[in-house]
Design a protein around this motif. Structure first.
Motif, PDB file in Angstrom:
ATOM      1  N   ILE A 201       0.843  -1.200   0.000  1.00 54.37           N
ATOM      2  CA  ILE A 201       0.000   0.000   0.000  1.00 54.37           C
ATOM      3  C   ILE A 201       0.876   1.247   0.000  1.00 54.37           C
ATOM      4  O   ILE A 201       0.656   2.195  -0.770  1.00 54.37           O
ATOM      5  N   TRP A 202       1.911   1.258   0.836  1.00 50.29           N
ATOM      6  CA  TRP A 202       2.761   2.443   0.946  1.00 50.29           C
ATOM      7  C   TRP A 202       3.649   2.631  -0.272  1.00 50.29           C
ATOM      8  O   TRP A 202       3.884   3.771  -0.706  1.00 50.29           O
ATOM      9  N   VAL A 203       4.160   1.558  -0.847  1.00 53.02           N
ATOM     10  CA  VAL A 203       5.007   1.703  -2.036  1.00 53.02           C
ATOM     11  C   VAL A 203       4.203   2.295  -3.187  1.00 53.02           C
ATOM     12  O   VAL A 203       4.677   3.182  -3.907  1.00 53.02           O
ATOM     13  N   LYS A 204       2.984   1.811  -3.380  1.00 54.92           N
ATOM     14  CA  LYS A 204       2.147   2.409  -4.422  1.00 54.92           C
ATOM     15  C   LYS A 204       1.773   3.843  -4.069  1.00 54.92           C
ATOM     16  O   LYS A 204       1.786   4.742  -4.918  1.00 54.92           O
ATOM     17  N   LEU A 205       1.458   4.065  -2.791  1.00 55.42           N
ATOM     18  CA  LEU A 205       1.052   5.397  -2.347  1.00 55.42           C
ATOM     19  C   LEU A 205       2.169   6.414  -2.514  1.00 55.42           C
ATOM     20  O   LEU A 205       1.904   7.590  -2.781  1.00 55.42           O
TER      21      LEU A 205
END
Length: 324
Positions: A201-205
Protein backbone atom coordinates in the motif's frame (compact mmCIF):
# COMPACT_ATOMS: atom_id res chain seq x y z
CA UNK A 1 -18.80 -18.04 -5.46
CA UNK A 2 -20.87 -14.98 -6.37
CA UNK A 3 -18.79 -11.87 -7.01
CA UNK A 4 -20.14 -8.35 -7.51
CA UNK A 5 -17.99 -5.46 -8.67
CA UNK A 6 -19.35 -2.19 -7.35
CA UNK A 7 -18.03 0.46 -9.70
CA UNK A 8 -17.50 -0.94 -13.19
CA UNK A 9 -15.32 1.85 -14.56
CA UNK A 10 -11.87 1.22 -16.01
CA UNK A 11 -10.50 -1.12 -13.33
CA UNK A 12 -13.83 -2.56 -12.20
CA UNK A 13 -14.88 -3.14 -15.78
CA UNK A 14 -11.58 -4.82 -16.57
CA UNK A 15 -12.00 -7.13 -13.59
CA UNK A 16 -15.59 -7.90 -14.52
CA UNK A 17 -14.74 -8.68 -18.12
CA UNK A 18 -11.87 -10.99 -17.20
CA UNK A 19 -13.93 -12.85 -14.59
CA UNK A 20 -16.91 -13.19 -16.94
CA UNK A 21 -14.69 -14.56 -19.71
CA UNK A 22 -13.41 -17.18 -17.26
CA UNK A 23 -16.96 -18.27 -16.45
CA UNK A 24 -17.18 -16.75 -12.96
CA UNK A 25 -20.55 -15.83 -11.46
CA UNK A 26 -19.94 -12.09 -11.63
CA UNK A 27 -22.18 -9.03 -11.74
CA UNK A 28 -21.46 -5.32 -12.01
CA UNK A 29 -22.92 -2.15 -10.52
CA UNK A 30 -22.59 0.88 -12.79
CA UNK A 31 -24.59 3.88 -13.94
CA UNK A 32 -25.31 6.22 -16.81
CA UNK A 33 -24.34 5.65 -20.42
CA UNK A 34 -21.74 3.06 -19.45
CA UNK A 35 -24.40 0.93 -17.76
CA UNK A 36 -26.82 1.36 -20.66
CA UNK A 37 -24.17 0.21 -23.13
CA UNK A 38 -23.32 -2.87 -21.07
CA UNK A 39 -26.97 -3.81 -20.71
CA UNK A 40 -27.68 -3.43 -24.43
CA UNK A 41 -24.61 -4.98 -26.01
CA UNK A 42 -22.36 -6.34 -23.26
CA UNK A 43 -18.94 -5.15 -22.18
CA UNK A 44 -16.25 -4.84 -24.85
CA UNK A 45 -12.70 -5.57 -23.70
CA UNK A 46 -9.72 -4.39 -25.75
CA UNK A 47 -6.58 -6.23 -24.66
CA UNK A 48 -3.37 -7.40 -26.33
CA UNK A 49 -4.52 -6.03 -29.66
CA UNK A 50 -7.75 -8.01 -29.62
CA UNK A 51 -11.33 -6.91 -29.05
CA UNK A 52 -13.88 -9.23 -27.46
CA UNK A 53 -17.48 -8.60 -26.47
CA UNK A 54 -18.43 -10.08 -23.10
CA UNK A 55 -22.05 -10.59 -21.96
CA UNK A 56 -22.32 -9.28 -18.39
CA UNK A 57 -25.02 -8.89 -15.77
CA UNK A 58 -25.13 -5.21 -14.79
CA UNK A 59 -27.47 -2.95 -12.86
CA UNK A 60 -27.60 0.42 -11.13
CA UNK A 61 -29.47 -1.18 -8.24
CA UNK A 62 -27.47 -3.55 -6.01
CA UNK A 63 -30.73 -5.09 -4.76
CA UNK A 64 -31.35 -6.44 -8.29
CA UNK A 65 -28.23 -8.60 -8.11
CA UNK A 66 -29.01 -10.57 -4.97
CA UNK A 67 -26.74 -11.65 -2.10
CA UNK A 68 -23.01 -11.91 -2.81
CA UNK A 69 -20.06 -13.83 -1.43
CA UNK A 70 -17.53 -11.18 -2.43
CA UNK A 71 -18.18 -7.50 -3.19
CA UNK A 72 -15.23 -5.77 -4.85
CA UNK A 73 -15.40 -2.03 -4.28
CA UNK A 74 -13.65 -0.42 -7.28
CA UNK A 75 -14.53 3.27 -6.98
CA UNK A 76 -12.49 6.42 -6.54
CA UNK A 77 -12.08 6.94 -2.80
CA UNK A 78 -14.06 10.18 -2.68
CA UNK A 79 -17.03 8.45 -4.34
CA UNK A 80 -17.40 5.80 -1.65
CA UNK A 81 -19.06 7.74 1.22
CA UNK A 82 -22.09 8.59 -0.94
CA UNK A 83 -22.78 4.94 -1.80
CA UNK A 84 -22.17 3.34 1.61
CA UNK A 85 -25.90 2.58 2.14
CA UNK A 86 -26.15 0.96 -1.31
CA UNK A 87 -23.08 -1.19 -0.77
CA UNK A 88 -24.22 -2.17 2.71
CA UNK A 89 -27.43 -3.65 1.24
CA UNK A 90 -25.33 -6.24 -0.61
CA UNK A 91 -23.55 -7.47 2.50
CA UNK A 92 -24.81 -10.61 4.20
CA UNK A 93 -23.36 -12.03 7.42
CA UNK A 94 -20.49 -13.74 5.58
CA UNK A 95 -19.95 -11.39 2.63
CA UNK A 96 -16.36 -10.26 2.10
CA UNK A 97 -15.81 -6.63 1.11
CA UNK A 98 -12.73 -6.29 -1.07
CA UNK A 99 -11.32 -2.79 -0.82
CA UNK A 100 -9.75 -2.05 -4.24
CA UNK A 101 -9.50 1.69 -3.64
CA UNK A 102 -6.41 3.89 -3.99
CA UNK A 103 -4.73 5.65 -1.10
CA UNK A 104 -4.64 4.80 2.57
CA UNK A 105 -7.73 2.64 3.25
CA UNK A 106 -10.29 3.49 5.90
CA UNK A 107 -9.57 0.17 7.63
CA UNK A 108 -5.80 0.75 7.82
CA UNK A 109 -5.58 0.58 11.62
CA UNK A 110 -7.86 -2.43 11.99
CA UNK A 111 -5.82 -5.38 13.30
CA UNK A 112 -2.76 -3.17 12.99
CA UNK A 113 -1.65 -3.43 16.59
CA UNK A 114 0.03 -0.82 18.71
CA UNK A 115 -1.11 2.52 20.04
CA UNK A 116 -3.16 3.41 16.95
CA UNK A 117 -5.16 0.16 16.81
CA UNK A 118 -8.73 0.96 15.75
CA UNK A 119 -7.99 4.55 14.75
CA UNK A 120 -10.37 5.90 12.12
CA UNK A 121 -9.17 8.17 9.33
CA UNK A 122 -11.54 11.05 8.78
CA UNK A 123 -9.84 12.04 5.52
CA UNK A 124 -11.01 8.83 3.82
CA UNK A 125 -13.97 7.88 6.00
CA UNK A 126 -15.75 11.07 7.11
CA UNK A 127 -17.80 10.41 10.21
CA UNK A 128 -16.72 6.76 10.28
CA UNK A 129 -19.52 5.68 7.93
CA UNK A 130 -17.64 2.78 6.38
CA UNK A 131 -16.27 1.57 9.69
CA UNK A 132 -19.75 1.55 11.21
CA UNK A 133 -21.87 0.28 8.31
CA UNK A 134 -19.45 -2.14 6.64
CA UNK A 135 -17.54 -3.26 9.69
CA UNK A 136 -13.76 -3.73 9.36
CA UNK A 137 -13.87 -7.49 10.07
CA UNK A 138 -15.37 -8.22 6.66
CA UNK A 139 -12.65 -6.32 4.74
CA UNK A 140 -10.05 -7.92 2.49
CA UNK A 141 -7.43 -5.47 1.26
CA UNK A 142 -6.40 -5.15 -2.38
CA UNK A 143 -3.64 -3.16 -4.08
CA UNK A 144 -4.49 -2.50 -7.73
CA UNK A 145 -1.67 -2.34 -10.29
CA UNK A 146 -3.29 -2.54 -13.76
CA UNK A 147 -3.94 0.54 -15.86
CA UNK A 148 -7.04 0.74 -18.04
CA UNK A 149 -9.40 3.32 -19.44
CA UNK A 150 -12.93 3.70 -20.82
CA UNK A 151 -12.59 5.15 -24.34
CA UNK A 152 -16.37 5.06 -24.78
CA UNK A 153 -19.37 3.73 -22.84
CA UNK A 154 -19.35 -0.05 -22.58
CA UNK A 155 -15.72 -0.35 -23.71
CA UNK A 156 -12.72 -1.13 -21.48
CA UNK A 157 -9.20 -0.79 -22.87
CA UNK A 158 -6.50 -2.58 -20.89
CA UNK A 159 -3.20 -0.68 -20.98
CA UNK A 160 -0.81 -2.63 -18.77
CA UNK A 161 -0.52 -4.75 -15.63
CA UNK A 162 -2.47 -7.72 -14.33
CA UNK A 163 -1.65 -7.86 -10.62
CA UNK A 164 -4.17 -7.42 -7.81
CA UNK A 165 -2.36 -8.11 -4.53
CA UNK A 166 -4.67 -9.31 -1.75
CA UNK A 167 -4.21 -9.31 2.02
CA UNK A 168 -6.02 -9.57 5.32
CA UNK A 169 -5.63 -6.62 7.71
CA UNK A 170 -4.31 -9.14 10.25
CA UNK A 171 -1.77 -10.59 7.82
CA UNK A 172 -3.39 -14.04 7.95
CA UNK A 173 -3.56 -16.22 4.84
CA UNK A 174 -7.30 -16.79 4.96
CA UNK A 175 -9.60 -19.12 3.04
CA UNK A 176 -11.55 -16.18 1.63
CA UNK A 177 -8.38 -14.55 0.33
CA UNK A 178 -7.24 -17.79 -1.26
CA UNK A 179 -10.68 -18.33 -2.85
CA UNK A 180 -10.68 -14.90 -4.48
CA UNK A 181 -7.05 -15.34 -5.52
CA UNK A 182 -7.98 -18.61 -7.24
CA UNK A 183 -10.87 -16.94 -9.10
CA UNK A 184 -8.70 -14.07 -10.30
CA UNK A 185 -5.89 -16.41 -11.29
CA UNK A 186 -8.33 -18.52 -13.30
CA UNK A 187 -9.26 -15.31 -15.12
CA UNK A 188 -5.67 -14.77 -16.23
CA UNK A 189 -4.77 -12.24 -13.55
CA UNK A 190 -2.06 -12.26 -10.89
CA UNK A 191 -3.47 -12.28 -7.37
CA UNK A 192 -0.85 -13.04 -4.72
CA UNK A 193 -2.01 -13.15 -1.10
CA UNK A 194 0.39 -11.04 0.95
CA UNK A 195 0.98 -11.29 4.70
CA UNK A 196 2.27 -7.67 4.68
CA UNK A 197 -0.11 -5.90 2.31
CA UNK A 198 0.46 -2.55 4.03
CA UNK A 199 4.02 -2.50 2.69
CA UNK A 200 2.62 -2.62 -0.86
CA UNK A 201 0.00 0.00 0.00
CA UNK A 202 2.76 2.44 0.95
CA UNK A 203 5.01 1.70 -2.04
CA UNK A 204 2.15 2.41 -4.42
CA UNK A 205 1.05 5.40 -2.35
CA UNK A 206 4.54 6.88 -2.62
CA UNK A 207 3.89 7.52 -6.30
CA UNK A 208 0.24 8.50 -5.98
CA UNK A 209 0.98 10.91 -3.13
CA UNK A 210 3.57 12.84 -5.11
CA UNK A 211 3.19 12.27 -8.85
CA UNK A 212 -0.58 12.82 -8.93
CA UNK A 213 -0.82 16.28 -7.35
CA UNK A 214 2.39 17.51 -9.00
CA UNK A 215 1.00 16.49 -12.38
CA UNK A 216 -2.32 18.21 -11.66
CA UNK A 217 -0.49 21.40 -10.71
CA UNK A 218 1.95 21.38 -13.65
CA UNK A 219 0.07 19.34 -16.29
CA UNK A 220 3.31 17.39 -16.80
CA UNK A 221 3.43 13.72 -17.71
CA UNK A 222 5.32 11.24 -15.54
CA UNK A 223 8.48 11.18 -17.64
CA UNK A 224 8.78 14.97 -17.40
CA UNK A 225 7.97 15.51 -13.74
CA UNK A 226 10.25 12.64 -12.65
CA UNK A 227 13.26 13.97 -14.57
CA UNK A 228 12.88 17.73 -14.22
CA UNK A 229 15.21 18.62 -11.30
CA UNK A 230 12.68 20.87 -9.59
CA UNK A 231 9.63 18.62 -9.64
CA UNK A 232 11.75 15.54 -8.98
CA UNK A 233 13.02 17.30 -5.86
CA UNK A 234 9.47 18.05 -4.70
CA UNK A 235 8.44 14.42 -5.26
CA UNK A 236 11.52 13.22 -3.36
CA UNK A 237 10.76 15.48 -0.40
CA UNK A 238 7.15 14.28 -0.26
CA UNK A 239 8.23 10.64 -0.44
CA UNK A 240 10.81 11.06 2.30
CA UNK A 241 8.19 12.61 4.58
CA UNK A 242 5.83 9.72 3.83
CA UNK A 243 8.61 7.20 4.42
CA UNK A 244 9.27 8.66 7.87
CA UNK A 245 5.58 8.22 8.71
CA UNK A 246 5.40 4.67 7.39
CA UNK A 247 8.55 3.61 9.24
CA UNK A 248 6.90 4.73 12.49
CA UNK A 249 4.09 2.29 11.60
CA UNK A 250 6.42 -0.66 10.98
CA UNK A 251 6.33 -0.58 7.19
CA UNK A 252 9.25 -2.10 5.26
CA UNK A 253 10.12 -0.60 1.88
CA UNK A 254 11.67 -2.98 -0.70
CA UNK A 255 12.99 -0.06 -2.78
CA UNK A 256 14.39 3.39 -1.99
CA UNK A 257 12.98 6.74 -3.01
CA UNK A 258 15.29 7.28 -5.98
CA UNK A 259 14.40 3.90 -7.49
CA UNK A 260 10.71 4.62 -6.98
CA UNK A 261 10.99 7.91 -8.85
CA UNK A 262 13.04 6.25 -11.59
CA UNK A 263 10.24 3.70 -11.91
CA UNK A 264 7.78 6.52 -12.47
CA UNK A 265 9.99 8.04 -15.15
CA UNK A 266 10.21 4.67 -16.90
CA UNK A 267 6.43 4.62 -17.39
CA UNK A 268 6.90 7.36 -19.98
CA UNK A 269 4.54 10.10 -21.13
CA UNK A 270 1.67 9.01 -18.88
CA UNK A 271 -0.93 11.43 -17.54
CA UNK A 272 -1.73 10.51 -13.95
CA UNK A 273 -5.29 9.75 -12.91
CA UNK A 274 -5.50 13.04 -11.02
CA UNK A 275 -4.47 15.02 -14.10
CA UNK A 276 -6.96 13.07 -16.21
CA UNK A 277 -9.71 13.82 -13.70
CA UNK A 278 -8.82 17.52 -13.65
CA UNK A 279 -8.88 17.73 -17.44
CA UNK A 280 -12.21 15.89 -17.58
CA UNK A 281 -13.80 18.09 -14.92
CA UNK A 282 -14.12 15.26 -12.40
CA UNK A 283 -13.38 15.45 -8.64
CA UNK A 284 -9.81 14.46 -7.81
CA UNK A 285 -8.67 11.92 -5.20
CA UNK A 286 -6.92 14.55 -3.11
CA UNK A 287 -7.86 13.43 0.40
CA UNK A 288 -7.24 9.72 -0.15
CA UNK A 289 -3.85 10.20 -1.81
CA UNK A 290 -2.47 13.26 -0.04
CA UNK A 291 -4.70 14.33 2.84
CA UNK A 292 -4.64 10.89 4.43
CA UNK A 293 -0.84 10.91 4.64
CA UNK A 294 -0.87 14.34 6.25
CA UNK A 295 -3.47 13.07 8.75
CA UNK A 296 -1.40 10.04 9.70
CA UNK A 297 1.68 12.26 9.96
CA UNK A 298 -0.09 14.24 12.66
CA UNK A 299 -1.08 11.02 14.44
CA UNK A 300 2.52 9.75 14.64
CA UNK A 301 4.17 13.13 15.19
CA UNK A 302 6.03 13.43 11.88
CA UNK A 303 6.18 16.86 10.27
CA UNK A 304 5.09 17.00 6.61
CA UNK A 305 5.85 20.52 5.36
CA UNK A 306 6.21 19.62 1.68
CA UNK A 307 3.13 17.40 1.68
CA UNK A 308 1.15 20.16 3.43
CA UNK A 309 2.27 22.75 0.87
CA UNK A 310 1.38 20.60 -2.14
CA UNK A 311 -1.92 19.61 -0.48
CA UNK A 312 -2.89 23.26 -0.05
CA UNK A 313 -1.99 24.05 -3.66
CA UNK A 314 -3.84 21.14 -5.22
CA UNK A 315 -6.90 21.76 -3.07
CA UNK A 316 -6.98 25.34 -4.35
CA UNK A 317 -6.44 24.07 -7.89
CA UNK A 318 -9.54 21.91 -7.49
CA UNK A 319 -11.52 24.82 -6.01
CA UNK A 320 -10.57 27.19 -8.85
CA UNK A 321 -11.56 24.50 -11.37
CA UNK A 322 -14.96 24.15 -9.68
CA UNK A 323 -14.24 20.59 -8.55
CA UNK A 324 -14.37 21.10 -4.78
Amino acid sequence: MRICIFGAGAIGGYLGAKLALAGADVSLVARGAHLAAMQSRGLTLIEDGREVRVPVRASAEPADLGPQDQVILALKAHSVPAVVPQVARMLGPDTTLVSAVNGLPWWYFHRHGGALEGTRLDSVDPGGQQWQQFGPDRVLGCVVYPAADVPEPGVIRHIEGRRFSLGEPSGAISDRALALSAALTAAGLKAPVRPRLRDEIWVKLWGNLSFNPISALTQATLDVLCTDPGTRGVARAMMLEAEAIALRLGVKFPVDVERRIDGGAAVGAHRTSMLQDLEAGRPMEIDALVGSVAEVGRLVGVATPTIATVLALVRLRAKVAGLA
